[in-house]
Motif scaffolding. Structure first.
Motif, PDB file in Angstrom:
ATOM      1  N   SER A  26       0.816  -1.218   0.000  1.00  0.00           N
ATOM      2  CA  SER A  26       0.000   0.000   0.000  1.00  0.00           C
ATOM      3  C   SER A  26       0.849   1.268   0.000  1.00  0.00           C
ATOM      4  O   SER A  26       0.552   2.228   0.724  1.00  0.00           O
ATOM      5  N   GLY A  27       1.912   1.274  -0.771  1.00  0.00           N
ATOM      6  CA  GLY A  27       2.757   2.450  -0.888  1.00  0.00           C
ATOM      7  C   GLY A  27       3.777   2.619   0.210  1.00  0.00           C
ATOM      8  O   GLY A  27       4.575   3.569   0.183  1.00  0.00           O
ATOM      9  N   ASP A  28       3.795   1.733   1.187  1.00  0.00           N
ATOM     10  CA  ASP A  28       4.782   1.785   2.270  1.00  0.00           C
ATOM     11  C   ASP A  28       5.826   0.705   2.028  1.00  0.00           C
ATOM     12  O   ASP A  28       5.543  -0.337   1.434  1.00  0.00           O
ATOM     13  N   THR A  29       7.053   0.959   2.500  1.00  0.00           N
ATOM     14  CA  THR A  29       8.165   0.028   2.307  1.00  0.00           C
ATOM     15  C   THR A  29       8.878  -0.207   3.623  1.00  0.00           C
ATOM     16  O   THR A  29       9.097   0.728   4.404  1.00  0.00           O
ATOM     17  N   ALA A  30       9.240  -1.458   3.881  1.00  0.00           N
ATOM     18  CA  ALA A  30      10.095  -1.811   5.013  1.00  0.00           C
ATOM     19  C   ALA A  30      11.315  -2.540   4.486  1.00  0.00           C
ATOM     20  O   ALA A  30      11.251  -3.253   3.480  1.00  0.00           O
ATOM     21  N   LEU A  31      12.439  -2.357   5.179  1.00  0.00           N
ATOM     22  CA  LEU A  31      13.692  -2.981   4.793  1.00  0.00           C
ATOM     23  C   LEU A  31      14.305  -3.656   6.018  1.00  0.00           C
ATOM     24  O   LEU A  31      14.628  -2.990   7.004  1.00  0.00           O
ATOM     25  N   ILE A  32      14.404  -4.980   5.969  1.00  0.00           N
ATOM     26  CA  ILE A  32      15.059  -5.753   7.027  1.00  0.00           C
ATOM     27  C   ILE A  32      16.529  -5.876   6.641  1.00  0.00           C
ATOM     28  O   ILE A  32      16.868  -6.391   5.576  1.00  0.00           O
ATOM     29  N   THR A  33      17.415  -5.406   7.516  1.00  0.00           N
ATOM     30  CA  THR A  33      18.800  -5.138   7.136  1.00  0.00           C
ATOM     31  C   THR A  33      19.665  -6.373   6.958  1.00  0.00           C
ATOM     32  O   THR A  33      20.669  -6.313   6.244  1.00  0.00           O
ATOM     33  N   GLY A  34      19.333  -7.510   7.615  1.00  0.00           N
ATOM     34  CA  GLY A  34      20.358  -8.532   7.744  1.00  0.00           C
ATOM     35  C   GLY A  34      21.559  -7.907   8.432  1.00  0.00           C
ATOM     36  O   GLY A  34      21.426  -6.921   9.180  1.00  0.00           O
ATOM     37  N   ASP A  35      22.744  -8.440   8.183  1.00  0.00           N
ATOM     38  CA  ASP A  35      23.942  -7.896   8.830  1.00  0.00           C
ATOM     39  C   ASP A  35      24.696  -6.913   7.933  1.00  0.00           C
ATOM     40  O   ASP A  35      25.880  -6.639   8.153  1.00  0.00           O
ATOM     41  N   ALA A  36      23.990  -6.356   6.941  1.00  0.00           N
ATOM     42  CA  ALA A  36      24.574  -5.215   6.224  1.00  0.00           C
ATOM     43  C   ALA A  36      24.755  -4.046   7.179  1.00  0.00           C
ATOM     44  O   ALA A  36      25.647  -3.206   6.999  1.00  0.00           O
ATOM     45  N   VAL A  37      23.901  -3.982   8.207  1.00  0.00           N
ATOM     46  CA  VAL A  37      24.032  -3.024   9.304  1.00  0.00           C
ATOM     47  C   VAL A  37      23.831  -3.809  10.592  1.00  0.00           C
ATOM     48  O   VAL A  37      22.756  -4.346  10.823  1.00  0.00           O
ATOM     49  N   HIS A  38      24.856  -3.875  11.405  1.00  0.00           N
ATOM     50  CA  HIS A  38      24.742  -4.609  12.670  1.00  0.00           C
ATOM     51  C   HIS A  38      24.103  -3.772  13.772  1.00  0.00           C
ATOM     52  O   HIS A  38      23.395  -4.297  14.630  1.00  0.00           O
TER      53      HIS A  38
END
Length: 323
Positions: free
Chosen positions: A239-251
């Protein structure tokens, strides 16, 4: 987060920290991405020594340059806070789990991860995701604190915890670990948490060589190499919103303020820095909800440019189930 190639633990990390690290009560918080709730399922808080070991250049002086890190992500003395948790959500009718933590009863070189006995599965069930209901398990990479609950011990044998799920990793990740001479602690991790899934016919290997991979409408894997060669971040859109799950690209959020800070566990620090810079620039531009795979509560927020780095404005959960 597991180190490569050395299995060394954080200095001064006694085995007694394990019990103290367990979360024994709390809530199953969730954030709304469009109409999709994304639940954080807690396992343990890492002991205080972890931050200085994992990010050795994140000294108290460096931490102090980003006052917004305190008190949620660091204490008043600059000691970093981090945790192990998964994220669970439903997309296109599929019940998805991103990363599976450390796991119970696993033989690990790091004392704070060795022979855990947590109520993780109870927490997952309380969030509405009992193990038998999970359809898809996304493994951002194949390190010990991301694959542990892939399996559980049943009559002396490690069996898949999520028997009706497809477990997904990348071909680059799989091929990398298949080709290197692993130390015994990592071989043990593959024996108890990865190979049983493959032997059960539940492991899917996807190719990210050409870029992002769509797993379902609104769900993509984004290549984020550097911490490991085949690591991915997870993008969810609704619905036009975005979430980003980082993994360990950012600890840790300190790497938002100081993106050049490298982890001792990166296989390629220069590539990890480049990947992180691109990922954060994209997240800031799109105003995506950033969900940190090891971020202590409040765990999630949106980025704004702050000098050469970024500041995270925390976004508090909209839902919380008590367990």
């Amino acid at each position: 987060m597991h180190p490569h190639p050395s299995p060394d633990r954080p200095a001064g990390s006694p085995a007694s920290t394990t019990a103290a690290a367990h979360r024994t009560a709390g809530s199953a918080p969730a954030w709304a991405v469009g109409s999709t709730p994304v639940h954080r399922v807690d396992e343990i808080d890492f002991p205080p020594e972890t931050g200085a070991w994992l990010l050795p250049d994140a000294t108290p002086d460096v931490v102090a340059r980003a006052p917004w890190l305190t008190p949620d992500f660091a204490d008043d003395e600059g000691v970093l806070r981090a945790s192990s948790h998964s994220f669970a959500f439903t997309v296109d009718g599929r019940r998805v789990l991103v990363d599976t933590g450390i796991g119970n009863g696993k033989q690990r070189a790091m004392p704070a991860w060795h022979q855990l006995d947590t109520d993780y599965l109870d927490r997952l069930t309380a969030a509405g995701y009992p193990p038998d209901s999970v359809d898809l398990v996304i493994l951002t990479h194949l390190h010990a604190d991301h694959v542990g609950w892939n399996t559980r011990l049943e009559n002396g044998t490690w069996v898949p915890t999520f028997p009706h799920a497809r477990y997904v990793t990348t071909r680059t990740e799989w091929d990398h670990w298949a080709s290197v001479d692993m130390e015994e602690s990592r071989r043990q991790m593959f024996r108890d948490s990865v190979h049983p899934v493959r032997e059960a016919g539940l492991l899917d290997v996807v190719d990210i060589a050409e870029g992002p991979v769509v797993l379902a409408p609104g769900l993509r894997l984004l290549p984020t190499p550097g911490h490991t060669p085949g690591q991915v971040a997870v993008e969810l859109r609704d619905s036009g919103d975005t979430a980003l799950i980082t993994g360990d690209a950012v600890h840790h959020p300190v790497q938002l303020a100081h993106p050049h800070l490298s982890s001792c566990a990166d296989t390629d620090s220069a590539l990890a820095r480049s990947t992180r810079a691109a990922l954060l620039a994209s997240a800031a531009e799109s105003r995506a909800l950033l969900l940190g795979t090891h971020f202590a509560p409040p765990t999630a927020g949106r980025l704004a440019q702050d000098g050469t780095g970024y500041q995270l404005t925390p976004e508090r959960p909209v839902l919380a189930q008590t367990y």
